[in-house]
Design an enzyme around this catalytic site. Structure first.
Site, mmCIF file in Angstrom:
data_model
loop_
_atom_site.group_PDB
_atom_site.id
_atom_site.type_symbol
_atom_site.label_atom_id
_atom_site.label_comp_id
_atom_site.label_asym_id
_atom_site.label_seq_id
_atom_site.Cartn_x
_atom_site.Cartn_y
_atom_site.Cartn_z
ATOM 1 N N LEU A 8 0.585 -1.251 0.013
ATOM 2 C CA LEU A 8 0.031 -0.142 0.086
ATOM 3 C C LEU A 8 1.249 0.806 -0.122
ATOM 4 O O LEU A 8 1.320 1.236 0.786
ATOM 5 C CB LEU A 8 -1.315 0.261 1.294
ATOM 6 C CG LEU A 8 -1.785 -1.508 1.135
ATOM 7 C CD1 LEU A 8 -2.256 -0.867 2.652
ATOM 8 C CD2 LEU A 8 -2.493 -1.189 0.112
ATOM 9 N N ALA A 10 -0.227 4.650 -1.758
ATOM 10 C CA ALA A 10 -0.860 6.183 -2.048
ATOM 11 C C ALA A 10 -1.175 6.942 -1.107
ATOM 12 O O ALA A 10 -1.780 7.840 -2.316
ATOM 13 C CB ALA A 10 -2.823 4.738 -2.503
ATOM 14 N N ARG A 15 2.083 14.800 6.367
ATOM 15 C CA ARG A 15 3.449 15.303 7.867
ATOM 16 C C ARG A 15 4.221 15.279 7.366
ATOM 17 O O ARG A 15 4.739 15.762 7.364
ATOM 18 C CB ARG A 15 2.516 14.420 8.991
ATOM 19 C CG ARG A 15 1.621 14.867 9.578
ATOM 20 C CD ARG A 15 1.317 13.970 11.092
ATOM 21 N NE ARG A 15 1.263 12.417 10.518
ATOM 22 C CZ ARG A 15 1.614 11.644 11.518
ATOM 23 N NH1 ARG A 15 2.036 11.107 12.526
ATOM 24 N NH2 ARG A 15 0.895 10.344 11.632
ATOM 25 N N GLN A 75 -5.259 3.796 -7.061
ATOM 26 C CA GLN A 75 -6.554 4.074 -6.026
ATOM 27 C C GLN A 75 -6.510 5.417 -6.073
ATOM 28 O O GLN A 75 -5.816 6.557 -5.511
ATOM 29 C CB GLN A 75 -6.269 3.744 -4.660
ATOM 30 C CG GLN A 75 -7.016 3.699 -3.919
ATOM 31 C CD GLN A 75 -6.513 3.656 -1.697
ATOM 32 O OE1 GLN A 75 -5.807 4.008 -2.036
ATOM 33 N NE2 GLN A 75 -7.260 3.623 -1.332
HETATM 34 C C1 UD1 Z 1 -2.950 1.949 9.960
HETATM 35 C C2 UD1 Z 1 -3.802 0.495 10.613
HETATM 36 C C3 UD1 Z 1 -3.349 0.986 12.285
HETATM 37 C C4 UD1 Z 1 -1.854 0.726 11.874
HETATM 38 C C5 UD1 Z 1 -1.002 0.815 11.992
HETATM 39 C C6 UD1 Z 1 0.489 0.863 11.189
HETATM 40 C C7 UD1 Z 1 -5.481 0.569 9.502
HETATM 41 C C8 UD1 Z 1 -7.317 1.072 9.697
HETATM 42 N N1 UD1 Z 1 -5.317 0.945 10.461
HETATM 43 O O1 UD1 Z 1 -2.833 3.164 10.704
HETATM 44 O O2 UD1 Z 1 -4.230 -0.684 12.762
HETATM 45 O O3 UD1 Z 1 -1.400 0.319 13.561
HETATM 46 O O4 UD1 Z 1 -1.610 1.641 10.542
HETATM 47 O O5 UD1 Z 1 1.143 1.908 11.423
HETATM 48 O O6 UD1 Z 1 -5.667 -0.221 8.490
HETATM 49 N N2 UD1 Z 1 -3.077 3.690 2.807
HETATM 50 C C9 UD1 Z 1 -4.016 3.533 1.222
HETATM 51 N N3 UD1 Z 1 -4.914 4.496 1.083
HETATM 52 C C10 UD1 Z 1 -5.884 4.425 1.911
HETATM 53 C C11 UD1 Z 1 -5.310 4.719 2.906
HETATM 54 C C12 UD1 Z 1 -3.902 4.275 3.399
HETATM 55 O O7 UD1 Z 1 -2.437 2.558 0.096
HETATM 56 O O8 UD1 Z 1 -6.839 4.916 1.557
HETATM 57 C C13 UD1 Z 1 -1.836 3.429 2.485
HETATM 58 C C14 UD1 Z 1 -0.957 4.989 3.262
HETATM 59 O O9 UD1 Z 1 -0.444 5.243 2.213
HETATM 60 C C15 UD1 Z 1 0.413 4.256 4.159
HETATM 61 C C16 UD1 Z 1 -0.818 2.560 4.778
HETATM 62 O O10 UD1 Z 1 -1.639 2.780 3.920
HETATM 63 O O11 UD1 Z 1 0.968 3.794 4.013
HETATM 64 C C17 UD1 Z 1 -1.121 3.105 6.118
HETATM 65 O O12 UD1 Z 1 -2.369 3.698 5.980
HETATM 66 P P1 UD1 Z 1 -2.666 5.212 7.459
HETATM 67 O O13 UD1 Z 1 -3.443 6.260 7.198
HETATM 68 O O14 UD1 Z 1 -1.294 5.667 7.104
HETATM 69 O O15 UD1 Z 1 -2.858 4.006 8.847
HETATM 70 P P2 UD1 Z 1 -2.483 4.729 9.895
HETATM 71 O O16 UD1 Z 1 -3.780 5.840 10.179
HETATM 72 O O17 UD1 Z 1 -1.207 4.696 10.511
#
Ligand code: UD1
Ligand code: CA
Length: 450
Positions: A8, A10, A15, A75
């Site tokens: 993942l 996207a 920050r 995405q």
């Molecule tokens: C997520 C987890 C959380 C975990 C944490 C660890 C979920 C709902 N939560 O939270 O339980 O403790 O990671 O770091 O999964 N991304 C996409 N598309 C999206 C959203 C996110 O590609 O629509 C990718 C982001 O670029 C990133 C990763 O997924 O690489 C995690 O997304 P992020 O929004 O950072 O999740 P957290 O809130 O940190």
């Protein structure tokens, strides 16, 4: 087990406060995403799917430079981690095997951790990677019941009791690919963030009677990079590990904490690295070399027994043969320096080849650039280049040739010839004394203010 990686990548990484997509920020000169891809590569995945969004094209370019078979999906809107994984569905159509979901901003996973997850998969339908967080902050909490993982609750949605849990979600998971997509279909977005949480599949899986567990690793491996300060901390962790690995391999680092390494730096046994040396990308140093203090190396190869620095700069395309010497304030670019040759002081050697045992005098410059094009300088073996020689390329000097100090070489020099090209010296007897007298008289008048 046949696996497919789903990475993942996207997210915007707000920050980071950057124009560059977060996953392309480098740690030890390599984009975070590539670290994640290399971590996943230990599973020898049959397919790798990168979910891109922000900066999709740039992210795709980097991913495919690392692995030309990487599949890129986009995405369009970032609606949550479950929605992100769902974008990989078409790319994995008909794929039979496990999907391992990784985050592009989690660069430090160790091979054995992924292997332990795969091992746990043999007895469970869904495996999550957790860690005991020193400061659980905003991570998702893993609600365990013995060895079984009951559910994951995101910080925003957690009760006080759940927030007291320190066993947290790293974001990594392993599951049969088609089951994973089926679970994701059931995920809704009725939560504090209005996002489709990947973490919700745990509870859905349990409702379907599937076995779900969590494997633990140490927190350093799951370190996620969200800000520049996280990035700096991640780089520092990388440096500490890489230096320790070099010390174990028998490399001497006189002041380890002052040596900056790249992810691909290779240094041989018994090489000595003095303090304050920077290794940019693409450097290989063989055994028994010495890299002296304050040198900067990138894209170069240093052979056995060579000495570089102090204060030397080796730029891309530098190839130093055995027992060469590159001294202080010398810059070498795109040049081969053959065995035993010396460039000891204050020189620039670019787009050149220097033959074995040749000596390049202080202040020599290969004038390789005419303002429009670059040209090559070819210097034979056992040549002696006098100090302050300007070698105006394209030009070549045969074996055993010599240049007089201060010569500007514009024509080829045949083997064993001496090139002299400078104004002839003339000595004027008594003139210095006369000139001094005139100057002193002038100064005396000025001091008196007349
Ligand atoms: C997520 C987890 C959380 C975990 C944490 C660890 C979920 C709902 N939560 O939270 O339980 O403790 O990671 O770091 O999964 N991304 C996409 N598309 C999206 C959203 C996110 O590609 O629509 C990718 C982001 O670029 C990133 C990763 O997924 O690489 C995690 O997304 P992020 O929004 O950072 O999740 P957290 O809130 O940190
Ligand atoms: Ca995150």
């Amino acid at each position: 087990m046949t696996t497919a990686l789903v990475i993942l990548a996207a997210g915007k990484g707000t920050r980071m406060n950057s124009e560059i997509p977060k996953v392309l920020h480098p740690i030890a000169q390599v984009p975070m995403l590539v670290h994640a891809m290399r971590a996943g590569a230990v599973l020898s995945p049959e397919r790798t799917v990168i979910v891109t969004g922000h900066g999709a094209e740039a992210v795709a370019r980097v991913a495919q430079a690392e692995d030309e078979n990487a599949q890129i999906v986009v995405q369009q809107e970032q609606l949550g981690t479950a929605h992100a994984v769902a974008q990989a569905r078409d790319a994995l159509d008909g794929f039979e095997g496990d999907a391992v979901v990784l985050f592009g901003d989690t660069p430090f996973l160790q091979p054995d951790t992924l292997e332990r997850m795969i091992a746990a998969r043999a007895k469970n339908d869904l495996v999550i990677l957790g860690f005991d967080a020193a400061d659980p902050a905003r991570y998702g909490r893993l609600v365990m019941n013995g060895d079984a993982l009951e559910r994951i609750v995101e910080f925003k949605d957690a009760s006080d009791e759940e927030r007291a849990i320190t066993f947290c979600n790293s974001g990594l998971m392993a599951c049969d690919a088609q089951s994973l997509f089926s679970l994701i279909e059931a995920v809704g977005n009725d939560n504090a963030s209005g996002e489709y949480y990947l973490t919700d599949i745990v509870e859905i899986a349990r409702d379907r009677g599937m076995g779900v567990t969590a494997v633990a690793c140490d927190e350093a491996q799951t370190l996620g990079v969200n800000s520049r300060s996280d990035l700096a901390a991640a780089d520092a962790i990388f440096q500490t590990r890489a230096r320790a690995a070099l010390l174990d391999l028998g490399v001497t680092l006189m002041a380890p904490e002052t040596v900056y390494l790249s992810a691909d730096t290779v240094i041989g046994r018994d090489t000595v690295i003095e303090p304050n040396v920077v290794f940019g990308p693409g450097v290989t140093v063989e055994s028994g070399a010495t890299i002296r203090a304050f040198s900067h190396l990138e894209g170069c190869h240093v052979s056995r027994g060579a000495t570089v620095g102090p204060y030397a700069r080796l730029r891309p395309g530098t190839e130093l043969a055995e027992n060469t010497r590159i001294g202080n304030f010398v810059e070498i670019k795109n040049a081969e320096i053959a065995e035993g040759a010396k460039v000891n002081h204050l020189s620039y050697v670019g787009d050149a080849s220097v033959g074995a045992a040749t000596n390049i005098g202080a202040g020599t410059i290969t004038c390789n650039y005419d303002g429009v094009m670059k040209h090559k300088t070819t210097i034979g073996e056992n040549v002696f280049i006098g100090s302050n020689t300007m070698l105006v390329a394209p030009v070549s000097l045969g074996d055993g040739a010599m240049t007089a100090t201060g010569t500007i070489v514009t024509r080829d020099v045949e083997p064993d010839a001496l090139a002299v090209a400078r104004a002839k010296q003339e000595n004027k007897p008594g003139y210095a004394r006369k000139l001094f007298d005139v100057l002193k008289a002038k100064k005396a008048r000025r001091d008196k203010g007349t």
